[in-house]
Design an enzyme around this catalytic site. Sequence first.
Site, mmCIF file in Angstrom:
data_model
loop_
_atom_site.group_PDB
_atom_site.id
_atom_site.type_symbol
_atom_site.label_atom_id
_atom_site.label_comp_id
_atom_site.label_asym_id
_atom_site.label_seq_id
_atom_site.Cartn_x
_atom_site.Cartn_y
_atom_site.Cartn_z
ATOM 1 N N TYR A 1 0.836 -1.208 0.000
ATOM 2 C CA TYR A 1 0.000 0.000 0.000
ATOM 3 C C TYR A 1 0.866 1.252 0.000
ATOM 4 O O TYR A 1 1.793 1.360 0.800
ATOM 5 C CB TYR A 1 -0.886 0.010 1.255
ATOM 6 C CG TYR A 1 -1.718 1.280 1.389
ATOM 7 C CD1 TYR A 1 -3.041 1.292 0.985
ATOM 8 C CD2 TYR A 1 -1.160 2.454 1.907
ATOM 9 C CE1 TYR A 1 -3.805 2.449 1.082
ATOM 10 C CE2 TYR A 1 -1.914 3.616 2.002
ATOM 11 C CZ TYR A 1 -3.236 3.611 1.590
ATOM 12 O OH TYR A 1 -3.975 4.751 1.679
ATOM 13 N N GLU B 1 -3.904 7.252 -4.239
ATOM 14 C CA GLU B 1 -3.704 6.006 -3.498
ATOM 15 C C GLU B 1 -3.510 4.834 -4.448
ATOM 16 O O GLU B 1 -4.229 4.703 -5.432
ATOM 17 C CB GLU B 1 -4.934 5.743 -2.610
ATOM 18 C CG GLU B 1 -4.816 4.478 -1.764
ATOM 19 C CD GLU B 1 -6.109 4.178 -1.012
ATOM 20 O OE1 GLU B 1 -6.149 4.402 0.213
ATOM 21 O OE2 GLU B 1 -7.078 3.730 -1.640
#
Length: 377
Positions: free
Chosen positions: A104, A189
């Site tokens: 991530y 993101e």
Amino acid sequence: MVKLAEWQGKSVFRKYGVPLPRGEVARSAEEAETLVRSGAVPLPCVVKAQVLAGGRGKGGAVRFASTAEEARAAAAAILALEFKGEKVREVLLEEKLAIVRELYVSMTLDRTQRMPLLISSARGGVEIESVADAEIDRQTVDPFPGLTSYEKRRVAKVLGLSGPLVRSLDRLLDSLWNVFQHEDAELVEINPLAVVGDGLVALDAKVIIEDDASFRHPEYAEVRDDRTELEEIAREKEIAFVQLDGNIGVIANGAGLTMATLDVLKELGGAPGVFLDLGGTDDPKKVTEAFLLMARAKPASVFLNIFGGVTRCDTVAKGLVEAMRQVPSDERFPLIARIRGNNEKEGTEILRAAGVTSVPDLRASAQAAVDAARSKP
Ligand code: GDP
Ligand code: MN
């Protein structure tokens, strides 16, 4: 707020050199099949719903296919979905990659520290909200020097990368930073950022462009956002109107009182469904318009909580009574009012004449709205 769909975010990523799987967008099952048959999308492939809500993986909105027929069937199934209240209009078909690990990374704004914030975690592929805080690394990035090599090295360590993957990460973080800066994003993101062979690939993209910078980005003017039909109408009429999941309509004035009213209803076991902030309106016509819009959302009950300041109580009452006259009798709903402040007496009188009682006590009036919504079939 301009939220880009995954495929739109990925086309921004492509411009900045973020490594991506090969993929194409389809708007029908036939188109999906054709993309595979023509070789534009290699097999096996992933078929993904293009909606703004997350959690598609768990929610059946991401499927795999190893033949053109399967791709067609997967696209048909996903295009028939309504995912978290959002109709699926497009699917993204991409080559299916062999994932070694899911990571991530994101860049967002830390509004408290007034700095860009780089977030990373070795626990990718699940929603970041569900990852333990200890497994999430956050570092602010000074925008003047920009992203530095030591900040990037720290991310490599957090993600547990070594060798060629560190170089791959280095380039990727530079791209991420450039997207964030040049596109005036408030969030960029990548989740998951996948380790594939000895490189990194962005399997998902979430990009939100800062509203205040929209004048610098006419290219995003056409991007569909997540406003409902009624919210869209409200926006055109310059009425502050937001639809939520519940069934109680809330009309208040000022953001503070509106939020507090939602909290009180929740606290008493109610579910606010729509809220309308009259702000400093002092035009009964505007109140009528706003109220009619509220009626179209079909609330089970409506709680009117007004503190008269610039907005005088009698103005609101007049507008409201006029609106109630215009709502057909079979579409009416219980209305509970609490109006205090400027011209309270006059307002209460106007409401009373129309058969609406103003209950001065906040708790009692909110409770009445909750009960009315509950007893409605
Ligand atoms: P989200 O759940 O809405 O965030 O959708 P994602 O785009 O993150 O996809 C969900 C999950 O699908 C990912 O975490 C992966 O596990 C899986 N997935 C997506 N693309 C691929 C792919 O190319 N190969 C494999 N094996 N899995 C994929
Ligand atoms: Mn994701």
